[in-house]
Motif scaffolding. Structure first.
Motif, PDB file in Angstrom:
ATOM      1  N   ASN A 262       8.312 155.882  33.709  1.00 14.61           N
ATOM      2  CA  ASN A 262       7.152 156.683  33.173  1.00 14.61           C
ATOM      3  C   ASN A 262       5.948 155.888  33.038  1.00 14.61           C
ATOM      4  O   ASN A 262       4.876 156.047  32.433  1.00 14.61           O
ATOM      5  CB  ASN A 262       7.595 156.871  31.586  1.00 14.61           C
ATOM      6  N   HIS A 263       6.109 154.647  33.791  1.00 14.73           N
ATOM      7  CA  HIS A 263       4.866 153.672  33.561  1.00 14.73           C
ATOM      8  C   HIS A 263       3.791 154.372  34.840  1.00 14.73           C
ATOM      9  O   HIS A 263       4.103 154.538  35.799  1.00 14.73           O
ATOM     10  CB  HIS A 263       5.137 152.073  33.893  1.00 14.73           C
ATOM     11  N   ALA A 264       2.482 154.484  34.011  1.00 11.26           N
ATOM     12  CA  ALA A 264       1.388 155.290  34.947  1.00 11.26           C
ATOM     13  C   ALA A 264       0.943 154.080  35.912  1.00 11.26           C
ATOM     14  O   ALA A 264       0.357 154.570  37.151  1.00 11.26           O
ATOM     15  CB  ALA A 264       0.506 155.487  34.185  1.00 11.26           C
ATOM     16  N   SER A 265       1.068 152.804  35.759  1.00 12.04           N
ATOM     17  CA  SER A 265       0.444 151.911  36.695  1.00 12.04           C
ATOM     18  C   SER A 265       1.419 151.277  37.844  1.00 12.04           C
ATOM     19  O   SER A 265       1.160 150.389  38.604  1.00 12.04           O
ATOM     20  CB  SER A 265      -0.317 150.818  36.177  1.00 12.04           C
TER      21      SER A 265
ATOM     22  N   HIS B  58       0.775 165.810  29.353  1.00 14.62           N
ATOM     23  CA  HIS B  58       1.220 164.464  28.981  1.00 14.62           C
ATOM     24  C   HIS B  58       2.567 164.205  29.659  1.00 14.62           C
ATOM     25  O   HIS B  58       2.863 162.918  29.592  1.00 14.62           O
ATOM     26  CB  HIS B  58       1.507 165.031  27.438  1.00 14.62           C
ATOM     27  N   GLU B  59       2.866 165.045  30.644  1.00 16.18           N
ATOM     28  CA  GLU B  59       3.733 164.427  31.722  1.00 16.18           C
ATOM     29  C   GLU B  59       3.299 163.933  32.975  1.00 16.18           C
ATOM     30  O   GLU B  59       3.920 163.457  33.775  1.00 16.18           O
ATOM     31  CB  GLU B  59       4.652 166.028  32.061  1.00 16.18           C
TER      32      GLU B  59
ATOM     33  N   THR C  56       2.394 160.871  33.768  1.00 16.18           N
ATOM     34  CA  THR C  56       2.483 159.797  33.701  1.00 16.18           C
ATOM     35  C   THR C  56       2.445 158.684  34.794  1.00 16.18           C
ATOM     36  O   THR C  56       2.783 157.408  34.380  1.00 16.18           O
ATOM     37  CB  THR C  56       3.775 159.548  32.582  1.00 16.18           C
ATOM     38  N   THR C  57       2.679 159.049  35.866  1.00 14.16           N
ATOM     39  CA  THR C  57       2.755 158.245  37.021  1.00 14.16           C
ATOM     40  C   THR C  57       1.731 158.716  38.016  1.00 14.16           C
ATOM     41  O   THR C  57       1.175 159.772  38.117  1.00 14.16           O
ATOM     42  CB  THR C  57       4.201 158.188  37.496  1.00 14.16           C
TER      43      THR C  57
ATOM     44  N   ARG D  80       2.942 161.972  39.516  1.00 11.53           N
ATOM     45  CA  ARG D  80       2.857 163.205  38.616  1.00 11.53           C
ATOM     46  C   ARG D  80       1.250 163.394  38.464  1.00 11.53           C
ATOM     47  O   ARG D  80       0.939 164.552  38.369  1.00 11.53           O
ATOM     48  CB  ARG D  80       3.672 162.549  37.396  1.00 11.53           C
ATOM     49  N   ARG D  81       0.488 162.493  38.299  1.00 10.03           N
ATOM     50  CA  ARG D  81      -0.946 162.897  38.212  1.00 10.03           C
ATOM     51  C   ARG D  81      -1.528 163.817  39.568  1.00 10.03           C
ATOM     52  O   ARG D  81      -2.308 164.767  39.412  1.00 10.03           O
ATOM     53  CB  ARG D  81      -1.759 161.526  38.236  1.00 10.03           C
TER      54      ARG D  81
END
Length: 149
Positions: A143-146, A47-48, A50-51, A54-55
């Motif tokens: 925290n925005h993944a895109s 769940h962490e 998120t960017t 971080r992936r």
């Protein structure tokens, strides 16, 4: 007896060779031989992730401490995420760190690959905090993944 000794408090987390451990009381442990482990804030939950950075970290973490079946898929995922990040970033330094992180993971030097990935997360956080409108207007974007870096 030689080895690495660690102290843990109640509630602390440790992953050893893929097994998750949560301490219910204070404990000291000693590793007498080589093990693959992470503890505390080194452990990232799914769940962490998120960017983009971080992936990458989560994929490298899974390649390091996952089951043998998970490791191969995680290395493939890490390579994919690293390639995508490298294509989007304008930082040669970030691309070099990513290449080193992937090479370390492929050579089974998990702690080294994760240390490099943490540097990429810090880089990403800095870039996202600065953003096009300055740090004041983009603080909540981290925290925005895109978000591109």
């Amino acid at each position: 007896m030689a080895g690495l000794e660690l102290r843990f408090g109640a509630g602390d987390r440790l992953i050893v060779n893929g097994a998750a451990i949560q301490f219910t009381s204070e404990a000291r442990i000693r590793f007498a031989n080589k093990v693959e482990f992470l503890y505390g804030r080194q452990i990232m939950g799914p769940h962490e992730a998120t960017t983009p950075a971080r992936r990458i970290y989560f994929a490298l973490q899974t390649a390091y401490i996952g089951s043998p079946e998970e490791r191969e898929r995680a290395l493939e995922s890490a390579a994919y995420f690293i390639e995508a990040f490298a294509a989007e970033t304008t930082s040669n330094h970030a691309r070099n760190l990513l290449a080193l992180a992937l090479a370390a993971a492929q050579a089974r030097r998990g702690h080294e690959s994760l240390k490099l990935a943490r540097r990429i997360i810090r880089h990403e956080d800095t870039v996202l905090a600065e953003g096009p409108d300055g740090p004041e207007k983009t603080v909540g974007r981290r925290n925005h993944a895109s978000a591109p870096v």
